[in-house]
Design an enzyme around this catalytic site. Structure first.
Site, mmCIF file in Angstrom:
data_model
loop_
_atom_site.group_PDB
_atom_site.id
_atom_site.type_symbol
_atom_site.label_atom_id
_atom_site.label_comp_id
_atom_site.label_asym_id
_atom_site.label_seq_id
_atom_site.Cartn_x
_atom_site.Cartn_y
_atom_site.Cartn_z
ATOM 1 N N SER B 114 -49.099 18.148 44.014
ATOM 2 C CA SER B 114 -50.342 17.743 43.378
ATOM 3 C C SER B 114 -50.189 17.670 41.862
ATOM 4 C CB SER B 114 -51.418 18.759 43.730
ATOM 5 O OG SER B 114 -52.581 18.506 42.994
ATOM 6 N N GLY B 139 -55.633 17.286 41.695
ATOM 7 C CA GLY B 139 -56.712 18.224 41.977
ATOM 8 C C GLY B 139 -58.081 17.569 41.844
ATOM 9 N N ASN B 162 -47.848 22.382 31.321
ATOM 10 C CA ASN B 162 -48.948 21.426 31.338
ATOM 11 C C ASN B 162 -50.257 22.183 31.345
ATOM 12 O OD1 ASN B 162 -50.668 21.119 33.952
ATOM 13 N ND2 ASN B 162 -48.605 21.649 34.658
ATOM 14 N N GLY B 165 -56.018 20.623 32.952
ATOM 15 C CA GLY B 165 -57.383 21.108 33.092
ATOM 16 C C GLY B 165 -58.173 20.365 34.138
ATOM 17 N N ASN B 192 -55.928 17.652 47.216
ATOM 18 C CA ASN B 192 -55.918 18.952 46.562
ATOM 19 C C ASN B 192 -57.324 19.212 46.029
ATOM 20 O OD1 ASN B 192 -55.618 20.689 44.016
ATOM 21 N ND2 ASN B 192 -53.646 20.946 45.003
ATOM 22 N N CYS B 223 -55.153 27.284 39.938
ATOM 23 C CA CYS B 223 -54.912 26.528 38.713
ATOM 24 C C CYS B 223 -55.025 27.460 37.513
ATOM 25 C CB CYS B 223 -55.899 25.375 38.562
ATOM 26 S SG CYS B 223 -55.627 24.445 37.047
ATOM 27 N N ILE B 284 -45.202 27.595 45.038
ATOM 28 C CA ILE B 284 -46.196 28.240 44.199
ATOM 29 C C ILE B 284 -46.847 27.225 43.251
ATOM 30 C CG2 ILE B 284 -45.085 30.505 44.180
ATOM 31 C CD1 ILE B 284 -43.767 29.746 41.533
ATOM 32 N N ASN B 285 -47.974 27.630 42.697
ATOM 33 C CA ASN B 285 -48.537 26.875 41.589
ATOM 34 C C ASN B 285 -47.751 27.251 40.326
ATOM 35 O OD1 ASN B 285 -50.365 25.464 39.878
ATOM 36 N ND2 ASN B 285 -51.977 25.799 41.380
ATOM 37 N N GLY B 358 -42.194 18.212 42.398
ATOM 38 C CA GLY B 358 -43.199 18.006 41.362
ATOM 39 C C GLY B 358 -42.613 17.457 40.083
#
Lengths: 292, 411
Positions: B114, B139, B162, B165, B192, B223, B284-285, B358
Site C-alpha cells: 500500500s 490508504g 515518508n 499522511g 487499504n 500508520c 510490517i508497516n 514496496g
C-alpha cells in the site's frame, strides 16, 4: 512514459560541481517536451533506494541524444559523475507536464536561477525553433556559476545577474524582470523558491501595472477554464517549474507534493510545471523545499 | 471475477464472528506418490520418501504454519498430489497460488504494498499489473484527506522516510474512480483502509462491502504519520482487537490486518488480532523515524516524523514475521525491504506465505513481476510444484526430519 535504456555518450563538468551528460536515448529524444523530466536509477551498490529526477536539458530527435544537467549534491549525483562513455543508465520517462506555450505568444521571457536553467533550457530550443523571440534572464551567486553562453543558441538574448556583481547586473535576477514584462507575452521560470515567489507576486500585479485592456470578445469567454488544465496554463502569464523530493515519479506515492491553492499537487504528475496562480506561495516558500 | 474470488464461509448470511483456521483441510505441498494412501490410512505421521525435499514433510499439518493457506492451495491446485519429479518440473508448471483466507486466492504470492503503487493505474504504462499477486491500494479513509505538508519523502541509508499522511480522495471517490477498472482486472485489489476511530474503519469497510472490484481489505491500524488514528490502534492489544472485531462483524470481505513494528512485543497484538477474526496479517508497516535539514536547523520532513522503509528495515521485519508466525495460525504477508528473490525466500522461510514489495518499486517498477518469475524458476529448480515447501523452514519447533525411509510401511 516508458523504461529507457540510455547509453552515456559524453559527460562534461561545465562549472564547478555542475555536470552535463549526453545520453543516447532515441525514444526519449523524440517524445520529450520542454519541462518534462526523467527518473534515473542510480547504482544499487551503496543502498540508494530512490531514483533521481532530472529535467531533460536538451533533446535532439535527429541524433537521439538527450542531455541532463545537474549539480553534484549527494551520493546519487556523485555516482552519476563517475559514469564513463558507454555506460548504461536506466531512465523512466518522459514524465510530468511540460511548459505550455500559447501559440500566439511571440515574446517569451525565461527566468532561471542557478541550476534552474536546466528546466528551461529545452524551452529555449523549442521556442527558437518555432520562431519566437526569447530572452533568458539568469541569476547566479557569482561569475564562477554563470552558465556558459557557448551552450546557448545565438538567437537568444541572454542577460545575467550575479549576487556579488562579478558579472552582469549586480543584484537579483528578479530585479531585471520589470524591464521585460511589457515586452513579453509569457514568462517561464525555474529556480529557488524565494525567486519563484517574487516572480509570482510580480506576475500577479502585472496586468494592473501595465494597464492591459482586454478588447473585444475574449476567446472562450463565459466558459470557466478549470484551474490546472493545460488550457488554463497556456493562458497564464507565468509558469513555474517546481522541485520537490520525489519517490515514484508516476503519481503513485504522493510524496512529491507542493501546496497549491486547491490542496496538494503532485510535482511528478500535475507538475513539474504549474501556472504561478496554482501555487500557494505563502505555504510553498514558507515550508521551503530543501534539496538533497 | 469478483464472485470467484470471494467465498462466503457463513451459513444463512450471518457472518461468523470468528473463523477457526485450523479446520481448513491441510494438504501437503508435496506428497510422495506412494506415501499418501498408506500414511492416511494407517494414521501414522506420513513422511516423505524423497530426500532433500526440505520442508516438504506432509506432517507440517501438526505445525502452526501448516494451517496457512499455502498447503491447502498447493494441494487443491493439483488434487491428486503433486507429482514433482525433478526432471519433470518446468517453470510454467509451478503453481504459485496462495489462499489468504475467505476465498482470497492470489495467483502468486508477490503483492505490491500500500502507498507505493497508488491505485494500480499509475504504473500501468510500464508494469503489467495483472501479473501481480495482488495490489494493495493507497490508504483510504472515509473522508478525503489532504495529507501532510511537504517535503514528504527523503532518502536515508538503504531506505527512505515518508510522511504522506494518508492523502486520499476518500472511499466514495476511490470506489467511483477505480472500482470499475479493478473489477475488470484479473489481479485482486485489496483496499487499504485507515481511520481515526473504530466507527471510521467500519464505515469505510461497509462501503467497500460488495463493491465489484474490491477483493479484500487491509486494515491499516499502524500508520505512523497521522496525528489521530493509525498507530494508536496498532500499539495497543485491546484497541487492535476491538477494531478488528468491529470490522469483522461489519464485512464478509477477506480481512488482512497490518501490524506495526513500533511496539515492544508484537506477539500479543498479533494473537489478539487473529482471535478477533482477521483472515490474515501483514507485517510490517514503516518504522517511525526522522531526518534533519541539510543545515540542521530543524526536521526535514514537513511532518517532523516519517516512516522508514526499504532494505534498512528488512531485519526488523524478518524478526517480526518470525515471531508472529510462531503465535498465530493464519497466513502472514511479509513486508519490508524486499529487493530480490533471496528476500522473498527469507520471508517465506520465516513463516510468511506471501510478500508485499514496496519501496523497491520506486527504483525498479518491474521488480514484483520479476520476483514472480524468479520464484517460479526457483521452485522449478528445486523440483517443487508449489512453493509451500519453502514456507516456515526457518521456524523452530518444526516436526523433526522425516524419521526414516520406509517408515510408512510399518504395520
Amino acid at each position: 512514459m516508458r523504461l529507457i535504456d540510455a547509453e552515456l555518450v559524453e559527460s562534461r563538468r561545465i562549472l564547478p560541481g555542475q555536470w552535463i551528460q549526453w545520453y543516447h536515448a532515441p525514444a526519449l529524444a523524440a517524445s520529450v517536451r520542454a519541462g518534462q523530466f526523467v527518473h534515473v536509477r542510480t547504482g544499487d551498490w551503496s543502498g540508494l533506494v530512490l531514483r533521481r529526477p532530472f529535467t531533460v536539458n536538451t533533446a535532439d530527435a535527429a541524433t537521439g541524444i538527450v542531455s541532463i544537467h545537474f549539480r553534484e549534491v549527494g551520493r546519487g549525483t556523485a555516482w552519476l559523475t563517475h559514469l564513463r562513455a558507454g555506460d548504461r543508465l536506466d531512465m523512466l520517462g518522459p514524465l510530468g507536464q511540460g511548459f505550455q506555450v500559447d501559440p500566439r505568444s511571440r515574446h517569451l521571457l525565461l527566468v532561471a536561477g542557478g541550476l534552474g536553467i536546466a528546466d528551461v533550457r529545452l524551452l529555449v530550443d523549442e521556442a527558437i525553433r518555432d520562431g519566437r523571440q526569447v530572452v533568458l534572464l539568469f541569476g547566479a551567486r557569482d561569475a564562477s556559476e554563470v552558465y556558459p553562453s557557448s551552450f546557448l543558441p545565438d538567437e537568444l538574448e541572454y542577460v545575467v545577474a550575479t549576487d556579488d556583481g562579478s558579472v552582469g547586473h549586480h543584484g537579483l535576477v528578479t530585479d531585471l524582470v520589470l524591464d521585460y514584462e511589457a515586452w513579453s507575452d509569457q514568462a517561464f521560470a525555474c529556480g529557488p523558491l524565494p525567486m519563484l515567489g517574487t516572480l509570482a507576486a510580480l506576475a500577479a500585479g502585472r496586468t494592473k501595472r501595465l494597464g492591459v485592456a482586454t478588447l473585444g470578445r475574449k476567446r472562450g469567454a463565459g466558459r470557466p477554464i478549470p484551474i490546472g488544465s493545460a488550457q488554463a496554463r497556456r493562458k497564464a502569464y507565468l509558469q513555474v517549474a517546481m522541485e520537490q523530493n520525489m519517490g515514484c515519479a508516476v503519481g503513485a506515492c504522493l510524496g512529491c507534493v507542493v501546496w497549491g491553492v486547491e490542496g496538494p499537487q503532485r510535482v511528478c504528475r500535475e507538475g513539474p510545471v504549474f501556472a504561478a496562480n496554482e501555487i500557494d506561495w505563502e505555504a510553498a516558500v514558507g515550508a521551503g523545499a530543501h534539496k538533497r | 471475477m469478483k464472485a470467484k474470488k470471494r467465498v462466503m464461509t457463513t451459513s444463512a448470511g450471518v457472518p461468523t464472528p470468528k473463523r477457526t483456521p485450523t479446520v481448513r483441510k491441510i494438504k501437503p505441498a508435496w506428497v510422495g506418490p506412494s506415501s499418501v494412501s498408506s500414511a492416511t490410512t494407517s494414521g501414522k505421521r506420513p513422511t516423505t520418501t524423497r530426500p532433500g525435499e526440505v520442508g516438504a514433510d506432509p506432517a507440517r499439518g501438526m505445525d502452526p504454519i501448516a494451517a496457512l493457506g499455502i498447503g491447502d492451495v498447493a494441494g487443491s491446485a493439483s488434487p491428486d498430489g503433486l507429482r514433482a519429479s525433478r526432471a519433470g518440473i518446468d517453470a510454467g508448471m509451478v503453481d504459485l497460488s496462495v489462499d489468504l483466507g475467505r476465498g482470497l486466492v492470489l495467483e502468486n504470492p508477490v503483492m505490491v504494498a500500500s502507498g507505493t503503487f497508488g491505485y494500480g493505474v499509475e504504473y500501468g504504462e510500464v508494469v503489467d499489473v495483472e501479473r501481480l499477486g495482488a495490489i494493495c491500494c493507497k490508504g483510504t479513509t472515509l473522508r478525503p484527506r489532504q495529507g501532510n505538508r511537504p517535503p514528504r519523502v527523503t532518502e536515508t541509508p538503504a531506505g527512505m522516510l515518508n510522511s504522506i499522511g494518508l492523502q486520499n480522495p476518500g472511499v466514495d471517490a476511490v470506489i467511483e474512480r477505480y472500482a470499475g477498472l479493478w473489477a475488470g482486472w484479473r489481479v485482486p485489489v485489496i483496499v487499504n483502509v485507515a481511520g481515526e476511530s473504530i466507527d471510521d474503519y467500519v464505515a469505510v469497510v461497509r462501503r467497500l462491502e460488495s463493491v465489484p472490484g474490491v477483493a479484500g481489505v487491509e486494515l491499516n491500524i499502524s500508520c505512523p504519520n497521522v496525528g489521530k488514528g493509525g498507530l494508536q490502534f496498532a500499539i495497543d492489544r485491546d484497541a487492535a482487537a476491538a477494531v478488528t472485531r468491529a470490522v469483522r462483524a461489519a464485512t464478509d470481505l477477506p480481512l488482512i490486518v497490518k501490524l506495526s513494528p513500533n511496539v515492544a512485543d508484537v506477539r500479543p497484538i498479533a494473537q489478539a488480532v487473529a482471535d478477533a477474526g482477521a483472515d490474515a496479517l501483514s507485517a510490517i508497516n514503516t518504522l517511525s523515524g526522522m531526518a534533519l535539514r541539510a543545515d540542521r536547523t530543524g526536521p526535514f520532513l514537513g511532518n517532523t516524523y516519517g516512516g522508514l522503509s526499504g532494505p534498512a528495515i528488512k531485519p526488523v521485519a524478518l524478526r517480526i514475521v518470525y515471531e508472529v508466525a510462531q503465535v498465530v495460525d493464519i497466513p502472514i504477508v511479509a513486508i519490508g525491504g524486499i529487493t530480490c528473490l533471496d528476500d522473498v525466500l527469507d520471508y517465506l522461510a520465516a513463516g510468511a506465505v506471501a510478500v508485499q514489495v514496496g519501496t523497491a518499486i520506486f527504483a525498479d517498477p518491474t521488480l514484483p513481476i520479476r520476483l514472480v518469475d524468479d520464484l517460479r524458476a526457483e521452485c522449478a529448480s528445486r523440483g517443487l510444484a508449489a512453493y509451500g515447501a519453502l514456507v516456515g523452514t526457518a521456524l523452530p519447533q518444526r516436526p523433526g526430519p522425516p524419521v526414516s525411509k520406509g517408515a510408512e510401511y510399518r504395520p
